[in-house]
Design a protein around this motif. Structure first.
Motif, PDB file in Angstrom:
ATOM      1  N   GLY C  38       0.873  -1.258   0.071  1.00 52.49           N
ATOM      2  CA  GLY C  38      -0.085   0.130  -0.153  1.00 52.49           C
ATOM      3  C   GLY C  38       0.820   1.290   0.012  1.00 52.49           C
ATOM      4  N   LEU C  39       0.459   2.104  -0.783  1.00 47.40           N
ATOM      5  CA  LEU C  39       1.049   3.552  -0.796  1.00 47.40           C
ATOM      6  C   LEU C  39       0.167   4.374  -0.317  1.00 47.40           C
ATOM      7  CD1 LEU C  39       3.739   5.134  -1.385  1.00 47.40           C
ATOM      8  CD2 LEU C  39       3.046   5.093  -3.856  1.00 47.40           C
ATOM      9  N   VAL C  40       0.356   5.092   0.735  1.00 45.25           N
ATOM     10  CA  VAL C  40      -0.574   6.015   1.466  1.00 45.25           C
ATOM     11  C   VAL C  40      -0.010   7.435   1.385  1.00 45.25           C
ATOM     12  CG1 VAL C  40      -1.765   6.420   3.625  1.00 45.25           C
ATOM     13  CG2 VAL C  40      -1.594   4.088   2.622  1.00 45.25           C
ATOM     14  N   GLY C  41      -0.828   8.614   1.040  1.00 45.47           N
ATOM     15  CA  GLY C  41      -0.389   9.769   1.405  1.00 45.47           C
ATOM     16  C   GLY C  41      -1.622  10.849   1.174  1.00 45.47           C
ATOM     17  N   GLU C  42      -1.452  11.987   1.408  1.00 42.86           N
ATOM     18  CA  GLU C  42      -2.368  13.083   1.029  1.00 42.86           C
ATOM     19  C   GLU C  42      -2.221  13.782  -0.028  1.00 42.86           C
ATOM     20  OE1 GLU C  42      -4.137  14.651   5.285  1.00 42.86           O
ATOM     21  OE2 GLU C  42      -2.077  14.535   5.377  1.00 42.86           O
ATOM     22  N   SER C  43      -2.646  14.864  -0.122  1.00 39.81           N
ATOM     23  CA  SER C  43      -2.415  15.531  -1.596  1.00 39.81           C
ATOM     24  C   SER C  43      -1.189  16.280  -1.401  1.00 39.81           C
ATOM     25  CB  SER C  43      -3.424  16.522  -1.910  1.00 39.81           C
ATOM     26  OG  SER C  43      -3.735  17.395  -0.615  1.00 39.81           O
ATOM     27  N   GLY C  44      -0.245  16.187  -2.408  1.00 44.31           N
ATOM     28  CA  GLY C  44       1.202  16.651  -2.569  1.00 44.31           C
ATOM     29  C   GLY C  44       2.168  15.752  -1.918  1.00 44.31           C
ATOM     30  N   SER C  45       1.581  14.359  -1.820  1.00 49.43           N
ATOM     31  CA  SER C  45       2.556  13.427  -1.212  1.00 49.43           C
ATOM     32  C   SER C  45       3.253  12.912  -2.399  1.00 49.43           C
ATOM     33  CB  SER C  45       1.897  12.188  -0.461  1.00 49.43           C
ATOM     34  OG  SER C  45       0.890  11.663  -1.294  1.00 49.43           O
ATOM     35  N   ASP C 221      -0.205  -6.098   2.404  1.00 45.45           N
ATOM     36  CA  ASP C 221       0.891  -6.600   3.254  1.00 45.45           C
ATOM     37  C   ASP C 221       1.589  -5.758   4.216  1.00 45.45           C
ATOM     38  OD1 ASP C 221       0.987  -9.159   0.815  1.00 45.45           O
ATOM     39  OD2 ASP C 221      -0.063  -9.307   2.572  1.00 45.45           O
ATOM     40  N   ARG C 222       2.121  -4.880   3.240  1.00 44.56           N
ATOM     41  CA  ARG C 222       2.911  -3.810   3.650  1.00 44.56           C
ATOM     42  C   ARG C 222       2.523  -2.500   3.390  1.00 44.56           C
ATOM     43  NH1 ARG C 222       8.198  -2.937   1.749  1.00 44.56           N
ATOM     44  NH2 ARG C 222       7.794  -4.353   0.088  1.00 44.56           N
ATOM     45  N   THR C 223       2.481  -1.204   3.992  1.00 49.89           N
ATOM     46  CA  THR C 223       2.201  -0.002   3.558  1.00 49.89           C
ATOM     47  C   THR C 223       3.525   0.895   3.854  1.00 49.89           C
ATOM     48  OG1 THR C 223       0.025  -0.598   4.736  1.00 49.89           O
ATOM     49  CG2 THR C 223       0.560   1.712   4.338  1.00 49.89           C
ATOM     50  N   VAL C 224       3.735   1.661   2.766  1.00 47.58           N
ATOM     51  CA  VAL C 224       4.583   2.701   2.619  1.00 47.58           C
ATOM     52  C   VAL C 224       3.710   4.187   2.885  1.00 47.58           C
ATOM     53  CG1 VAL C 224       6.237   3.650   1.243  1.00 47.58           C
ATOM     54  CG2 VAL C 224       6.100   1.429   1.327  1.00 47.58           C
ATOM     55  N   PRO C 236       5.191  -3.550   7.960  1.00 45.33           N
ATOM     56  CA  PRO C 236       4.113  -4.052   7.682  1.00 45.33           C
ATOM     57  C   PRO C 236       2.797  -3.642   8.125  1.00 45.33           C
ATOM     58  CG  PRO C 236       5.815  -5.541   8.872  1.00 45.33           C
ATOM     59  CD  PRO C 236       6.150  -4.058   8.681  1.00 45.33           C
ATOM     60  N   SER C 237       1.734  -3.875   7.429  1.00 41.83           N
ATOM     61  CA  SER C 237       0.304  -3.212   7.669  1.00 41.83           C
ATOM     62  C   SER C 237      -0.119  -3.143   8.993  1.00 41.83           C
ATOM     63  CB  SER C 237      -0.721  -3.650   6.694  1.00 41.83           C
ATOM     64  OG  SER C 237      -0.394  -3.418   5.344  1.00 41.83           O
ATOM     65  N   THR C 238      -0.328  -4.584   9.703  1.00 40.84           N
ATOM     66  CA  THR C 238      -0.935  -4.619  11.111  1.00 40.84           C
ATOM     67  C   THR C 238      -0.103  -3.421  12.023  1.00 40.84           C
ATOM     68  OG1 THR C 238       0.142  -6.624  10.792  1.00 40.84           O
ATOM     69  CG2 THR C 238      -2.198  -6.340  11.159  1.00 40.84           C
ATOM     70  N   ALA C 239       1.422  -3.797  11.703  1.00 39.16           N
ATOM     71  CA  ALA C 239       2.289  -3.075  12.681  1.00 39.16           C
ATOM     72  C   ALA C 239       2.142  -1.693  12.445  1.00 39.16           C
ATOM     73  CB  ALA C 239       3.747  -3.622  12.265  1.00 39.16           C
ATOM     74  N   LEU C 240       1.910  -1.288  11.300  1.00 41.36           N
ATOM     75  CA  LEU C 240       2.021   0.178  11.102  1.00 41.36           C
ATOM     76  C   LEU C 240       0.740   0.680  11.696  1.00 41.36           C
ATOM     77  CD1 LEU C 240       2.952   2.700   9.137  1.00 41.36           C
ATOM     78  CD2 LEU C 240       1.062   2.332   7.846  1.00 41.36           C
ATOM     79  N   PHE C 306      14.625  -0.554  10.442  1.00 39.23           N
ATOM     80  CA  PHE C 306      14.754  -1.094  11.690  1.00 39.23           C
ATOM     81  C   PHE C 306      13.620  -2.288  11.561  1.00 39.23           C
ATOM     82  CE2 PHE C 306      10.309  -0.067  13.160  1.00 39.23           C
ATOM     83  CZ  PHE C 306      10.013   0.994  12.138  1.00 39.23           C
ATOM     84  N   GLY C 307      14.053  -3.231  12.384  1.00 35.79           N
ATOM     85  CA  GLY C 307      13.236  -4.544  12.468  1.00 35.79           C
ATOM     86  C   GLY C 307      12.821  -4.922  11.039  1.00 35.79           C
ATOM     87  N   ASP C 308      11.563  -4.909  10.769  1.00 39.68           N
ATOM     88  CA  ASP C 308      11.245  -5.239   9.178  1.00 39.68           C
ATOM     89  C   ASP C 308      10.638  -4.022   8.738  1.00 39.68           C
ATOM     90  OD1 ASP C 308       8.405  -7.386  10.535  1.00 39.68           O
ATOM     91  OD2 ASP C 308       9.025  -5.238  11.009  1.00 39.68           O
ATOM     92  N   GLY C 309      10.762  -2.601   9.135  1.00 36.31           N
ATOM     93  CA  GLY C 309      10.376  -1.490   8.515  1.00 36.31           C
ATOM     94  C   GLY C 309      11.406  -0.714   8.198  1.00 36.31           C
ATOM     95  N   ALA C 310      11.029   0.677   7.834  1.00 36.84           N
ATOM     96  CA  ALA C 310      11.980   1.864   7.848  1.00 36.84           C
ATOM     97  C   ALA C 310      11.108   3.099   8.206  1.00 36.84           C
ATOM     98  CB  ALA C 310      12.564   1.702   6.471  1.00 36.84           C
ATOM     99  N   VAL C 311      11.811   4.111   8.669  1.00 36.30           N
ATOM    100  CA  VAL C 311      11.358   5.254   9.095  1.00 36.30           C
ATOM    101  C   VAL C 311      12.462   6.691   8.626  1.00 36.30           C
ATOM    102  CG1 VAL C 311      12.010   5.371  11.436  1.00 36.30           C
ATOM    103  CG2 VAL C 311      10.065   6.697  10.820  1.00 36.30           C
ATOM    104  N   ALA C 312      11.867   7.553   8.295  1.00 37.57           N
ATOM    105  CA  ALA C 312      12.917   8.779   7.998  1.00 37.57           C
ATOM    106  C   ALA C 312      12.668  10.012   9.201  1.00 37.57           C
ATOM    107  CB  ALA C 312      12.566   9.380   6.723  1.00 37.57           C
TER     108      ALA C 312
END
Lengths: 298, 275, 330
Positions: C38-45, C221-224, C236-240, C306-312
């Motif tokens: 999944g690729l999630v964002g608002e307008s301008g993302s 399964d995963r969300t960005v 991963p989606s549930t973790a997010l 980190f773990g099974d994800g990433a963050v900025a």
């Protein structure tokens, strides 16, 4: 972000302090018009000044007949030579600017005011009224300006007024058609429904909300029409339906200079034609620049 | 009409003629909106909810049935100018399309000031101050043209404009649907504040978003194809939906532990609903 | 799971009156074969632009830097012929509003068989295949729908037709750009169920673009998560959903009303979402962040795994010590 209503700025640079607003407006105008638009605007301003001060700046008497020197070429005495009655062409060109600019101005005012009112009323009312107005305008569309001019001349006698009325009426459907289609579109937008929902009367909505939003289109349309009106009026003068001799008028000068062409003294016709062409060009360019959408709309 | 009722709709019907055919947008609905109540009208496209809103705003006339509001009754035919304005003083609306529900040539303050000039009998000199006050109340502290405002800011202006006339009923037609998620919440908070500050104001919130219904409404009407299929208090309807349509609606919304329904054949649908 | 689509440090700029404007500043994204992301964002993302970049359907004058690889092959360097086979047979895209993407004067049958007949397949064979495609998207009466025009079908049906069209070339990756946003809520669930089933049957990978975090989490399964043209979080989606790390994701989830219960007041983010070209220097979320520090405004935080994800986020380890431990940049 606490700020007073006037000076706070959103990321897009909204509310600004007054002096900056003037500068911003000037920059916006320059951006909108571009180089060609500014050149056109300057030319028109110059011609208007010439027309307004014509009696004071013309070097010689435009009506002074000197039958001894007809169709003389350019000389130090007469910069553009003389016409078939020996009158100074340059002076007549300057003085001719008045009817040449006044005529189209009256035509545009007449057609724009009546056309816009009809268009807005018709777009608002819709239904039967819109249909009736539409058919009436179609009828007018069918009449070429020339025919209307002949009719006007028959009734009023040949003069600038007759030509102006004829061309003015002929232009009404063009203005009305363009304004009406945009008015119909604006009418469906929610902000008009919001005004109705506030209990504003139709007259008020049309005047205070619809019209201001149509103004850019109307102005751009009017500016371009100026050029076309000038051509049509010059044509009528050329044919003898407009400004009558001995008054100076560019269209009339093009016609009167015809014999001169054969006598190798075409300066009168050419210079008058030249003035008509650059004036029409200036109006057209200005009108197009004014009507051009200013960048990306958010 | 008792003072506790802000609006009463009885047996409302609206039939449109669309290219020769008759289409029934609203097929005989009745409900009462109490003073200070927040009523949500939920439905999908073709349910008639927007037509209902337009009729309540006197932007459309009913084919039959009555609408009573603020001691006035909506006439069947044309409404005279003065009656129209009086109706407008009782009920106002915030539209979905924040991009074109404001006059592009008016600044926020001019917009609200105009509404004041029509209804609130505020002296000319005071109008600007009152307009600023209303705008600040909805959290807008700058003055600008609509094109320089964001979607959320435009909706705030629309709300301020609607409140300027001090109506009894405020209709919100999918007022937050077109906004970004993070901005939706801001506007919903504004509405919650307004409810707290003006307890006599009734809200009619038209939406398809059940989470918004839970957040902002006391009671809910569920509409399908022009009729009310279920009605009741929000918690009752959302937690124990009785009508199959409501159940389907509820089941379609992602929630904790939600999983996709089983794939099934397309539901019968004839063209794109004209309403 | 092998990696199918990899987007690395993608930057997309569009020309404007004021020079080049970035609509995607730095996007990083990976999709494995058979995976739903999944690729999630608002307008301008910039989420839509990312997908379009992956299909090379950006405006002509766009300037693209970074890498996009499909099965190791660079998409941005593909020639015209390879691009055509790539777009038809390896990747397909479905869009938000089906009614504007279907030619109103051609029947559904024409639409579905066009690509096949173009390649020389006989008409009756093409129509048979189109009919079977429609059955796969669970349209009960394929023959009738094949001879219908788009305006005769409901929104949900039109979207099923679009999906059938996308699957005609048997792609391995489906890019879905807000495919259900224009549909009613009940239709939305039906359409997503079909996409999900088809995906599993064919082992199709999917990029699901949405502004609705809960919907994406339920389907993928995963969300960005993207903000102002940058990837800011991936999990991963549930973790997010249960435990978001980036302050933006936290704020986004907190500002949504819940269908299960009313909250006294929504915990909203101040301000509005920015586009990439509107973002200030440093972290684009800094103006709205409750945890902002001076260092955040100076430099853009890199995407850290980190773990099974990433963050900025510069302060991620500090704010979520149990989940994010300090790690050397990958």
């Amino acid at each position: 972000m606490s700020a007073s209503p006037l000076t706070a700025a959103s990321p897009r640079g909204a509310g600004v302090v007054l002096p900056q607003r003037v500068r911003g407006a000037a920059r916006a105008i320059v951006a909108r018009l571009g180089v060609s638009g500014i050149a056109a605007a300057l030319l028109l301003v110059f011609l208007t000044v010439v027309a307004v001060f014509a009696p004071d700046i013309r070097p010689q008497d435009p009506d002074l007949v000197q039958l001894g020197s007809t169709f003389a070429g350019p000389s130090s005495a007469h910069w553009l030579g003389t016409d078939q009655s020996g009158r100074d062409v340059f002076s007549r060109l300057i003085v001719g600017a008045r009817p040449a600019l006044l005529g189209p101005l009256l035509v545009v005012v007449l057609a724009t005011v009546i056309g816009s009112i009809l268009a807005i009323a018709s777009a608002w009312a819709g239904g039967i009224i819109d249909g009736i107005v539409g058919r009436t305008l179609d009828l007018l569309f069918a009449f070429p300006a020339i025919l209307l001019a002949i009719l006007a001349v028959a009734v009023l006698g040949a003069s600038l007024l007759a030509a102006v009325i004829a061309v003015g009426i002929a232009y009404i459907p063009y203005v009305a058609r363009v304004v009406r289609s945009e008015a119909v579109r604006q009418r469906t937008l929610p902000y008009i429904a919001a005004c109705e929902a506030q209990g504003q009367s139709p007259a008020r909505i049309c005047a205070r909300h619809l019209l201001p939003n149509l103004l850019p289109l109307i102005i751009a349309q009017a500016t371009v029409s100026f050029g076309y009106a000038m051509i049509d009026l010059s044509a009528l003068s050329f044919l003898g339906f407009g400004v009558q001799a001995p008054a100076a008028d560019w269209g009339e000068m093009v016609a009167a200079g015809e014999p001169g062409i054969l006598l190798h003294a075409p300066v009168e016709s050419i210079s008058a034609s030249f003035m008509i062409v650059i004036t029409v060009l200036a109006f057209t360019v200005l009108g197009e620049r004014l009507g051009a959408p200013a960048g990306r709309r958010v | 009409m008792p003072e506790q009722v802000a609006a009463a709709v009885t047996d409302l019907r609206k039939v449109f003629k669309v290219s020769g055919q008759e289409v029934t947008a609203v097929a005989g609905i009745s409900f009462k909106l109490a003073r200070g109540e927040s009523l949500a009208v939920v439905g999908e496209s073709g349910s008639g909810k927007t037509t209902l809103a337009r009729i309540l705003m006197a932007l459309d006339r009913p084919t039959s049935g009555t609408v009573e509001l603020g001691g006035m009754r909506l006439p069947r035919g044309r409404m005279r100018s003065r009656a129209r304005r009086r109706w407008a003083g009782h009920v106002q609306m915030v539209f979905q399309d924040c991009y074109s529900s404001l006059d592009p040539r008016q600044t926020a303050r001019q917009c609200v000031a105009e509404a004041l000039s029509l209804h609130a009998h505020v002296a000319r000199g005071e109008r600007t101050a009152r307009a600023i006050e209303l705008l600040e109340r909805v959290g807008l502290h700058i003055d600008a043209l609509p094109r320089d405002l964001s979607g959320g800011q435009r909706q705030r202006v629309a709300i301020a404009r609607a409140l300027a006339v001090a109506p009894r009923v405020l209709i919100l037609d999918e007022a937050v649907a077109a906004l970004d998620v993070s901005v939706q919440g801001q506007v919903l908070n504004v509405l919650a504040d307004i409810r707290d500050e003006t307890p006599n104001l009734s809200l009619l919130f038209i939406t398809h978003d059940l989470a918004v219904v839970r957040q902002i409404a006391d009671r809910v009407l569920v509409m399908e194809r022009g009729t009310v299929v279920e009605e009741g208090r929000v918690d009752d309807v959302l937690d124990r939906p009785a009508h199959p349509y409501t159940q389907r609606l509820r089941a379609s919304v992602p929630d904790a532990g939600w999983s996709l329904p089983k794939a099934g054949p397309a539901q019968a649908g004839a063209g794109n609903g004209p309403l | 799971m092998s990696e199918m689509l990899a987007i690395q440090q993608l930057r997309v700029e569009l020309p404007s009156a004021d020079g080049w404007r970035a609509v995607v500043a730095d996007a990083t994204l990976r999709i494995g074969s058979g995976e739903a992301v999944g690729l999630v964002g608002e307008s301008g993302s910039g989420k839509s632009m990312c997908a379009r970049a992956a299909m090379r359907i950006l405006p002509d004058r766009a300037r693209v830097t970074g890498t996009i690889t499909f099965d190791g092959e660079s998409v941005l360097d593909m020639g015209a012929r390879r691009l055509r086979s790539y777009c038809g047979e390896e990747v397909a895209m479905i869009f938000q509003d089906p009614s504007v993407h279907l030619n109103p004067i051609r029947t559904v049958g024409d639409f579905l068989t066009e690509a096949l007949r173009d390649r020389g397949v006989a008409k009756h064979v093409a129509y048979e295949r189109a009919g079977s495609l429609l059955s796969q998207v669970l349209i009960a009466d394929p023959a009738r729908v094949l001879s219908s025009y788009p305006h005769q079908l409901s929104g949900g049906m039109q979207q099923r037709v679009m999906i059938a069209g996308a699957l005609a070339g048997e792609p391995r990756l489906l890019l879905a750009d807000e495919p259900t946003t224009a549909l009613d809520v009940t239709t939305q669930a039906e359409v997503l169920a079909i996409v999900d089933r088809l995906r599993r049957e064919r082992g199709l990978a999917m990029l699901f673009i949405s502004h609705d975090l809960e919907l994406a989490a339920a389907v993928c399964d995963r969300t960005v998560v993207m903000y102002a043209g940058r990837t800011v979080e991936e999990q991963p989606s549930t973790a997010l959903h249960r435990d978001p790390v980036h302050p933006y994701t936290v704020g986004l989830l907190a500002s949504r009303p819940h269908i299960a219960a009313r909250q006294p007041r929504l915990d909203v983010l101040p301000g509005r979402p920015l586009a990439a070209y509107e973002a200030p220097p440093g972290c684009p979320f800094a103006p709205r962040c409750a945890h902002v520090q001076d260092a955040c405004r100076e430099q853009v935080p890199p995407l850290q795994e980190f773990g099974d994800g990433a963050v900025a986020c510069r302060r991620a380890a500090e704010l979520h010590p149990s989940r994010v431990t300090e790690r050397v940049d990958a």
